[in-house]
Design an enzyme around this catalytic site. Structure first.
Site, PDB file in Angstrom:
ATOM      1  N   ASN A   9       0.875  -1.180   0.000  1.00  0.00           N
ATOM      2  CA  ASN A   9       0.000   0.000   0.000  1.00  0.00           C
ATOM      3  C   ASN A   9       0.907   1.223   0.000  1.00  0.00           C
ATOM      4  O   ASN A   9       1.525   1.533   1.014  1.00  0.00           O
ATOM      5  CB  ASN A   9      -0.889  -0.046   1.249  1.00  0.00           C
ATOM      6  N   LYS A  11       0.142   4.240  -0.156  1.00  0.00           N
ATOM      7  CA  LYS A  11      -0.478   5.408   0.504  1.00  0.00           C
ATOM      8  C   LYS A  11      -0.273   6.662  -0.355  1.00  0.00           C
ATOM      9  O   LYS A  11      -0.309   6.585  -1.569  1.00  0.00           O
ATOM     10  CB  LYS A  11       0.047   5.540   1.938  1.00  0.00           C
ATOM     11  N   HIS A  94      -9.581   0.742   5.032  1.00  0.00           N
ATOM     12  CA  HIS A  94      -8.292   0.944   5.704  1.00  0.00           C
ATOM     13  C   HIS A  94      -8.500   1.827   6.938  1.00  0.00           C
ATOM     14  O   HIS A  94      -9.321   2.736   6.925  1.00  0.00           O
ATOM     15  CB  HIS A  94      -7.290   1.583   4.736  1.00  0.00           C
ATOM     16  N   GLU A  96      -6.889   4.207   8.048  1.00  0.00           N
ATOM     17  CA  GLU A  96      -6.728   5.652   7.803  1.00  0.00           C
ATOM     18  C   GLU A  96      -8.000   6.230   7.190  1.00  0.00           C
ATOM     19  O   GLU A  96      -8.337   7.391   7.421  1.00  0.00           O
ATOM     20  CB  GLU A  96      -5.484   5.892   6.925  1.00  0.00           C
ATOM     21  N   GLU A 166      -5.149  -5.200  10.466  1.00  0.00           N
ATOM     22  CA  GLU A 166      -4.165  -4.143  10.691  1.00  0.00           C
ATOM     23  C   GLU A 166      -4.463  -3.433  12.014  1.00  0.00           C
ATOM     24  O   GLU A 166      -5.299  -2.524  12.055  1.00  0.00           O
ATOM     25  CB  GLU A 166      -4.218  -3.124   9.547  1.00  0.00           C
ATOM     26  N   GLY A 172       2.687   2.182  10.849  1.00  0.00           N
ATOM     27  CA  GLY A 172       3.616   3.298  10.696  1.00  0.00           C
ATOM     28  C   GLY A 172       4.302   3.693  11.996  1.00  0.00           C
ATOM     29  O   GLY A 172       4.894   4.759  12.095  1.00  0.00           O
ATOM     30  N   SER A 212       3.699  -2.282  10.225  1.00  0.00           N
ATOM     31  CA  SER A 212       5.152  -2.323  10.377  1.00  0.00           C
ATOM     32  C   SER A 212       5.771  -3.665   9.988  1.00  0.00           C
ATOM     33  O   SER A 212       6.690  -4.148  10.653  1.00  0.00           O
ATOM     34  CB  SER A 212       5.549  -1.924  11.802  1.00  0.00           C
TER      35      SER A 212
HETATM   36  P1  13P Z   1       3.138   0.297   7.703  1.00  0.00           P
HETATM   37  O1  13P Z   1       3.693  -0.988   7.088  1.00  0.00           O
HETATM   38  O2  13P Z   1       3.853   1.521   7.223  1.00  0.00           O
HETATM   39  O3  13P Z   1       3.030   0.177   9.183  1.00  0.00           O
HETATM   40  O4  13P Z   1       1.642   0.445   7.141  1.00  0.00           O
HETATM   41  C1  13P Z   1       0.765  -0.624   7.244  1.00  0.00           C
HETATM   42  C2  13P Z   1      -0.465  -0.292   6.475  1.00  0.00           C
HETATM   43  O5  13P Z   1      -1.262   0.524   6.875  1.00  0.00           O
HETATM   44  C3  13P Z   1      -0.669  -0.974   5.189  1.00  0.00           C
HETATM   45  O6  13P Z   1      -1.945  -0.759   4.688  1.00  0.00           O
END
Ligand code: 13P
Length: 250
Positions: A9, A11, A94, A96, A166, A172, A212
């Protein structure tokens, strides 16, 4: 047997030139790997990336979509547009989107239905916040998100659905759920599938872990019975980290 599935992803990162360069490197370095592989660039780079990856073993995905096929939806992107640009997969729900943009299970469910009707594969994300984990509510949160997001989805349609667990506190942050913690929640997700569908579907559903994931922790996670793949954020932006994650079993 569930086929491992590793997705990146991207982002809100990378312009078209950077996206094209990364897609070309991944296409060359990941040709012939055994896991399924997908990358989801920002909307503006989907066509660029899909063109590079056409005919390769890497699928192109999107990170979100509108709950409508067309019409007066200023600022939104429809599943038809995603397909037209070359995407075959869409990430929905997601954290976010849930936490920064107020998406709720009902809206996510509308998107899931539309994506599946339009023959896009779906990765449906679920996961708890730190406060929910500390309040011992992980199972309840995940169950509610799955029941809400998958409401009305048929067993046949489930063939095009992947779940990504997740935990919000691990995204992150550099904090990864331990393989034990993640596996326990994945096992709970399978129990939810047994309740919502049946034991056969619970056995079949592919469940990715996200939060992560890095080259040095992917092996431990993928070694667990209920962890079938990874949804990778930060480490998917560089070949040096994404390639070894995809090649976790070599
Ligand atoms: P990170 O791997 O940067 O923690 O992000 C995970 C994520 O949200 C993937 O969709």
């Amino acid at each position: 047997m569930r086929t491992p599935y590793i997705a990146g992803n991207w982002k809100m990162h990378m312009n078209r030139a950077d996206a094209r360069a990364l897609a070309m490197e991944l296409r060359d370095k990941l040709s012939g790997v055994s896991p399924r592989v997908m990358v989801a660039p920002p909307f503006t780079s989907i066509e660029t990336v899909a063109t590079v990856l056409q005919g390769s073993n890497i699928m192109t995905g999107a990170q979100n979509m509108a709950p409508a096929a067309s019409g007066a939806h200023t600022g939104e992107i429809s599943p038809l547009m995603l397909k037209d640009a070359g995407a075959s997969v869409v990430i929905l729900g997601h954290s976010e989107r849930r936490h920064s943009y107020g998406e709720h299970d009902q809206l996510i469910n509308e998107k899931v239905h539309l994506a599946l009707e339009e023959k896009l594969e779906v990765i449906l994300c679920v996961g708890e916040t730190l406060a929910e984990r500390e309040a011992d509510r992980v199972a309840k949160v995940v169950r509610t998100q799955l029941a809400g997001g998958l409401k009305g989805v048929t067993t046949e349609q489930l063939q095009n659905v992947t779940i990504a667990y997740e935990p919000v506190w691990a995204i992150g942050t550099g904090r990864t759920a331990t393989p034990d913690d993640a596996d326990a929640v994945h096992a709970e997700i399978r129990r939810v599938f047994t309740d919502l569908y049946d034991a056969a579907q619970a056995e079949k559903i592919v469940i990715q872990y996200g939060g992560s994931v890095k080259p040095d922790n992917v092996k431990g996670l993928m070694g667990r019975d209920n962890i079938d793949g990874a949804l990778v954020g930060g480490a998917s932006l560089k070949t040096d980290s994404f390639v070894p994650i995809v090649q976790f079993d070599t």
